[in-house]
Write a protein that holds these residues in place. Structure first.
Motif, PDB file in Angstrom:
ATOM      1  N   THR A   1       0.843  -1.193   0.000  1.00  0.00           N
ATOM      2  CA  THR A   1       0.000   0.000   0.000  1.00  0.00           C
ATOM      3  C   THR A   1       0.880   1.246   0.000  1.00  0.00           C
ATOM      4  O   THR A   1       1.800   1.364   0.805  1.00  0.00           O
ATOM      5  CB  THR A   1      -0.923   0.016   1.235  1.00  0.00           C
ATOM      6  N   PHE A   2       0.570   2.155  -0.906  1.00  0.00           N
ATOM      7  CA  PHE A   2       1.359   3.373  -1.032  1.00  0.00           C
ATOM      8  C   PHE A   2       0.428   4.480  -1.471  1.00  0.00           C
ATOM      9  O   PHE A   2      -0.178   4.409  -2.534  1.00  0.00           O
ATOM     10  CB  PHE A   2       2.474   3.148  -2.064  1.00  0.00           C
ATOM     11  N   SER A   3       0.284   5.500  -0.635  1.00  0.00           N
ATOM     12  CA  SER A   3      -0.714   6.530  -0.921  1.00  0.00           C
ATOM     13  C   SER A   3      -0.164   7.671  -1.762  1.00  0.00           C
ATOM     14  O   SER A   3      -0.586   7.890  -2.886  1.00  0.00           O
ATOM     15  CB  SER A   3      -1.325   7.053   0.375  1.00  0.00           C
ATOM     16  N   LYS A   4       0.768   8.428  -1.235  1.00  0.00           N
ATOM     17  CA  LYS A   4       1.232   9.625  -1.926  1.00  0.00           C
ATOM     18  C   LYS A   4       2.744   9.723  -1.813  1.00  0.00           C
ATOM     19  O   LYS A   4       3.288   9.699  -0.720  1.00  0.00           O
ATOM     20  CB  LYS A   4       0.576  10.862  -1.307  1.00  0.00           C
ATOM     21  N   GLN A   5       3.397   9.833  -2.956  1.00  0.00           N
ATOM     22  CA  GLN A   5       4.847   9.933  -2.965  1.00  0.00           C
ATOM     23  C   GLN A   5       5.289  11.353  -2.621  1.00  0.00           C
ATOM     24  O   GLN A   5       4.530  12.295  -2.711  1.00  0.00           O
ATOM     25  CB  GLN A   5       5.374   9.544  -4.343  1.00  0.00           C
ATOM     26  N   HIS A   6       6.522  11.467  -2.202  1.00  0.00           N
ATOM     27  CA  HIS A   6       7.187  12.732  -1.875  1.00  0.00           C
ATOM     28  C   HIS A   6       6.759  13.299  -0.524  1.00  0.00           C
ATOM     29  O   HIS A   6       6.685  14.505  -0.332  1.00  0.00           O
ATOM     30  CB  HIS A   6       7.041  13.762  -2.998  1.00  0.00           C
ATOM     31  N   ASN A   7       6.483  12.406   0.395  1.00  0.00           N
ATOM     32  CA  ASN A   7       6.415  12.720   1.817  1.00  0.00           C
ATOM     33  C   ASN A   7       7.505  11.832   2.406  1.00  0.00           C
ATOM     34  O   ASN A   7       7.452  10.605   2.256  1.00  0.00           O
ATOM     35  CB  ASN A   7       5.048  12.369   2.402  1.00  0.00           C
TER      36      ASN A   7
END
Length: 157
Positions: free
Chosen positions: A133-139
């Motif tokens: 599960t991966f929601s939003k990159q670049h955090n």
């Protein structure tokens, strides 16, 4: 390898010494035991519009945050003696080294493993192909967690 620290960095602009967020996922005995997200005031607290569009951070977010030397002093004991797991070492490791140079800090030797080289895919694609599960990159914190999970998955096969 059961104990390691996954790390990810976001920068305020194109200069690699402009760290504005540092994320860690600390893995012990094959499981994520702790996560850390630290906002960092970059030198001059200057941001490029491009970088803000990528990660959403802006000068208002870091104006009252500590600069890198203070953040590093607080976190380095969590990293000391452990291998770092990083997606795109060319960027993240050079950011650490360039920032240490900028602040005239001792440049430490880091032992690291590159997830990009292992998975041969960008972070989001690697997560998708592995069912992570991966929601939003670049955090930085979420990217560090994703990186840790990819490494754990690759080493369980």
């Amino acid at each position: 390898m059961k104990d390691f620290v996954a790390i990810d960095i976001e920068t305020a602009h194109t200069k690699r010494w402009s760290i504005c967020q540092l994320g860690l996922a600390i893995v012990e005995k094959g499981a994520i035991k702790e996560t850390v997200s630290e906002l960092v005031k970059p030198p001059g607290n200057e941001y490029s519009l491009w970088n803000t569009m990528i990660h959403g951070l802006k000068k208002e977010d870091t104006v009252h945050k500590p600069e890198f030397p203070e953040v590093w002093e607080k976190l380095k004991h969590k990293i000391d003696g452990l291998n770092l797991v990083v997606h795109n070492t060319g960027f993240n490791i050079s950011c650490l080294q360039e920032t240490m140079k900028f602040y005239n800090m001792e440049i430490i030797t880091l032992n690291y493993i590159c997830i990009y080289e292992m998975a041969q895919e960008k972070l989001r694609l690697a997560c998708n192909s592995m069912g992570i599960t991966f929601s939003k990159q670049h955090n930085a914190k979420r990217d560090a967690i994703a990186c840790a999970n990819i490494f754990l998955k690759l080493n369980s096969q």
